[in-house]
Design a protein around this motif. Structure first.
Motif, short mmCIF file in Angstrom:
data_model
loop_
_atom_site.label_atom_id
_atom_site.label_comp_id
_atom_site.label_asym_id
_atom_site.label_seq_id
_atom_site.Cartn_x
_atom_site.Cartn_y
_atom_site.Cartn_z
N LEU A 112 0.86 -1.18 0.00
CA LEU A 112 0.00 0.00 0.00
C LEU A 112 0.90 1.23 0.00
CD1 LEU A 112 -2.59 -0.89 2.80
CD2 LEU A 112 -2.87 -1.20 0.35
N LEU A 113 0.55 2.23 -0.80
CA LEU A 113 1.35 3.45 -0.88
C LEU A 113 0.44 4.65 -1.02
CD1 LEU A 113 4.60 4.19 -2.75
CD2 LEU A 113 2.56 5.49 -3.42
N GLN A 114 0.82 5.74 -0.35
CA GLN A 114 0.10 7.01 -0.48
C GLN A 114 1.13 8.13 -0.65
OE1 GLN A 114 -0.24 5.43 2.81
NE2 GLN A 114 -1.60 3.92 1.90
N ASP A 115 1.03 8.86 -1.74
CA ASP A 115 1.86 10.05 -1.96
C ASP A 115 1.00 11.29 -1.72
OD1 ASP A 115 4.12 8.60 -2.69
OD2 ASP A 115 3.58 8.59 -4.81
N ILE A 116 1.58 12.30 -1.05
CA ILE A 116 0.81 13.48 -0.65
C ILE A 116 1.57 14.75 -1.00
CG2 ILE A 116 -0.15 14.73 1.32
CD1 ILE A 116 -0.45 12.04 2.75
N GLN A 117 0.88 15.71 -1.63
CA GLN A 117 1.41 17.05 -1.87
C GLN A 117 0.47 18.05 -1.18
OE1 GLN A 117 1.28 16.42 -6.17
NE2 GLN A 117 3.36 17.17 -6.32
N LEU A 118 0.96 18.72 -0.15
CA LEU A 118 0.14 19.67 0.58
C LEU A 118 0.41 21.10 0.11
CD1 LEU A 118 0.28 18.28 4.22
CD2 LEU A 118 -1.54 17.97 2.52
N SER A 125 5.79 10.66 1.02
CA SER A 125 5.55 9.36 0.39
C SER A 125 5.54 8.31 1.48
CB SER A 125 6.64 9.04 -0.64
OG SER A 125 6.37 7.82 -1.31
N ASN A 126 4.39 7.62 1.64
CA ASN A 126 4.18 6.69 2.75
C ASN A 126 3.87 5.30 2.22
OD1 ASN A 126 3.54 6.34 5.80
ND2 ASN A 126 1.72 5.50 4.80
N TYR A 127 4.45 4.25 2.83
CA TYR A 127 4.16 2.88 2.41
C TYR A 127 4.10 1.95 3.62
CZ TYR A 127 9.11 1.74 3.09
OH TYR A 127 10.36 1.53 3.64
N THR A 128 3.26 0.92 3.51
CA THR A 128 3.15 -0.07 4.58
C THR A 128 4.15 -1.19 4.38
OG1 THR A 128 1.44 -1.27 3.36
CG2 THR A 128 0.70 0.43 4.92
N SER A 141 2.11 -1.08 10.62
CA SER A 141 3.42 -0.43 10.63
C SER A 141 3.74 0.08 9.24
CB SER A 141 4.50 -1.42 11.09
OG SER A 141 4.26 -1.83 12.42
N SER A 142 4.29 1.27 9.17
CA SER A 142 4.60 1.87 7.88
C SER A 142 5.76 2.83 8.03
CB SER A 142 3.37 2.57 7.30
OG SER A 142 2.81 3.48 8.23
N ASN A 143 6.23 3.33 6.92
CA ASN A 143 7.31 4.31 6.90
C ASN A 143 7.00 5.39 5.87
OD1 ASN A 143 8.92 1.55 7.60
ND2 ASN A 143 9.85 3.30 8.61
N ALA A 144 7.56 6.56 6.09
CA ALA A 144 7.33 7.66 5.15
C ALA A 144 8.62 8.44 4.96
CB ALA A 144 6.23 8.58 5.66
N ILE A 158 2.31 5.09 11.25
CA ILE A 158 1.29 4.06 11.46
C ILE A 158 0.14 4.37 10.52
CG2 ILE A 158 -0.30 3.01 13.10
CD1 ILE A 158 1.65 3.91 15.32
N THR A 159 -0.20 3.43 9.66
CA THR A 159 -1.23 3.63 8.64
C THR A 159 -2.43 2.75 8.95
OG1 THR A 159 0.44 4.13 6.97
CG2 THR A 159 -1.76 3.54 6.18
N THR A 160 -3.62 3.36 8.94
CA THR A 160 -4.86 2.62 9.19
C THR A 160 -5.76 2.71 7.97
OG1 THR A 160 -4.73 3.18 11.55
CG2 THR A 160 -6.83 2.34 10.72
N PRO A 161 -6.02 1.57 7.28
CA PRO A 161 -6.99 1.59 6.17
C PRO A 161 -8.40 1.75 6.71
CG PRO A 161 -5.51 -0.33 6.08
CD PRO A 161 -5.37 0.27 7.44
N LEU A 162 -9.18 2.62 6.07
CA LEU A 162 -10.53 2.92 6.54
C LEU A 162 -11.54 2.69 5.42
CD1 LEU A 162 -9.72 6.34 8.27
CD2 LEU A 162 -9.89 4.10 9.39
N GLY A 163 -12.82 2.59 5.81
CA GLY A 163 -13.89 2.58 4.83
C GLY A 163 -14.19 4.00 4.39
N PRO A 164 -14.93 4.17 3.28
CA PRO A 164 -15.65 3.13 2.54
C PRO A 164 -14.71 2.22 1.75
CG PRO A 164 -15.79 5.23 1.41
CD PRO A 164 -15.13 5.51 2.71
#
Length: 242
Positions: A112-118, A125-128, A141-144, A158-164
């Motif tokens: 799982l990966l999430q890239d963010i530009q604020l 850049s965050n990955y589990t 557990s994750s790192n960024a 720490i990454t938590t997958p959420l709904g929906p």
């Protein structure tokens, strides 16, 4: 893709392809873009280099190299069917090469990966952990890597997958929202929301992968009920679930 005046950070990109949706409808697409990187890249792991194969006989077979151009100024046109749209803004390009981590014979290749530009200039850049299957509302557990004032910092998260949730036509469940906390800073969190439910790249009989755009917020928790949004931005989401 061509370097303008020999500068690899100044790119001219042209692409023509056909998009096929899940109902089999085809749409022609065309990209004509100029991309110019301003400032230093984001170096994943803080260094851009990570050993994944100790038995490798050369740097390129031993190490994974990974950097991201997160300050790419983009301009040009996108054509979808008969509609041509002028575009401009900020975009992101990853470049990963060398040795790649492999799943064990009894485990699936999962990430799982999430890239963010604020808007405040913070890029992340965050990955589990590789190979760990996500569960809804279960912290992972994750790192960024954070790019702050031109410097790359590698931290624990720490990454938590959420709904929906979105369930693909192959029965794979994907997560449309994530909460990312910086380890040791419980009051700070990033919230990433997928902009569209179905952003699955389908691979026929093979494994699909979820890749798509999203929005992001940096939130400071004053109390359990009161929160402040420190900055907003855009996000890119990847889910490879085997």
């Amino acid at each position: 893709m061509n370097a303008i005046n020999g500068n690899p950070l100044n790119m001219s990109v042209q692409a023509i392809f056909t998009d096929v949706n899940n109902k089999g409808v085809e749409t022609s697409c065309e990209l004509n873009l100029n991309l110019f990187q301003q400032g230093p890249p984001l170096l994943v792991w803080g260094t851009g280099c990570h050993e994944v194969n100790p038995s490798g006989t050369s740097p390129i077979t031993k190490n994974n190299y990974y950097y991201s151009l997160t300050y790419l100024q983009a301009s040009g046109t996108i054509k979808i069917g008969n509609e041509e749209i002028k575009v401009s803004g900020l975009t992101w390009m990853d470049h990963e090469y060398g040795a790649f981590p492999q799943g064990s014979p009894t485990s699936k290749v999962i990430w799982l990966l999430q890239d963010i530009q604020l808007e405040n200039g913070l890029h992340l850049s965050n990955y589990t952990k590789f190979g760990v299957y996500p569960e809804e509302n279960v912290p992972m557990s994750s790192n960024a890597t954070l790019l702050i004032d031109g410097k790359s910092h590698f931290i624990k998260t720490i990454t938590t997958p959420l709904g929906p949730l979105f369930v693909s036509d192959k029965g794979v469940t994907y997560f449309l929202k994530f909460k990312i906390k910086l380890e040791g800073h419980d009051q700070l969190s990033f919230i990433v929301d997928s902009s569209y439910g179905d952003q699955v790249f389908r691979d026929g009989e093979g494994a699909d992968v979820y890749e798509g755009v999203g929005t992001a917020e940096l939130i400071y928790d004053l109390t359990q009920k009161e929160k402040i949004v420190l900055s907003k931005g855009t996000a890119w989401i990847e889910q490879n679930l085997g």
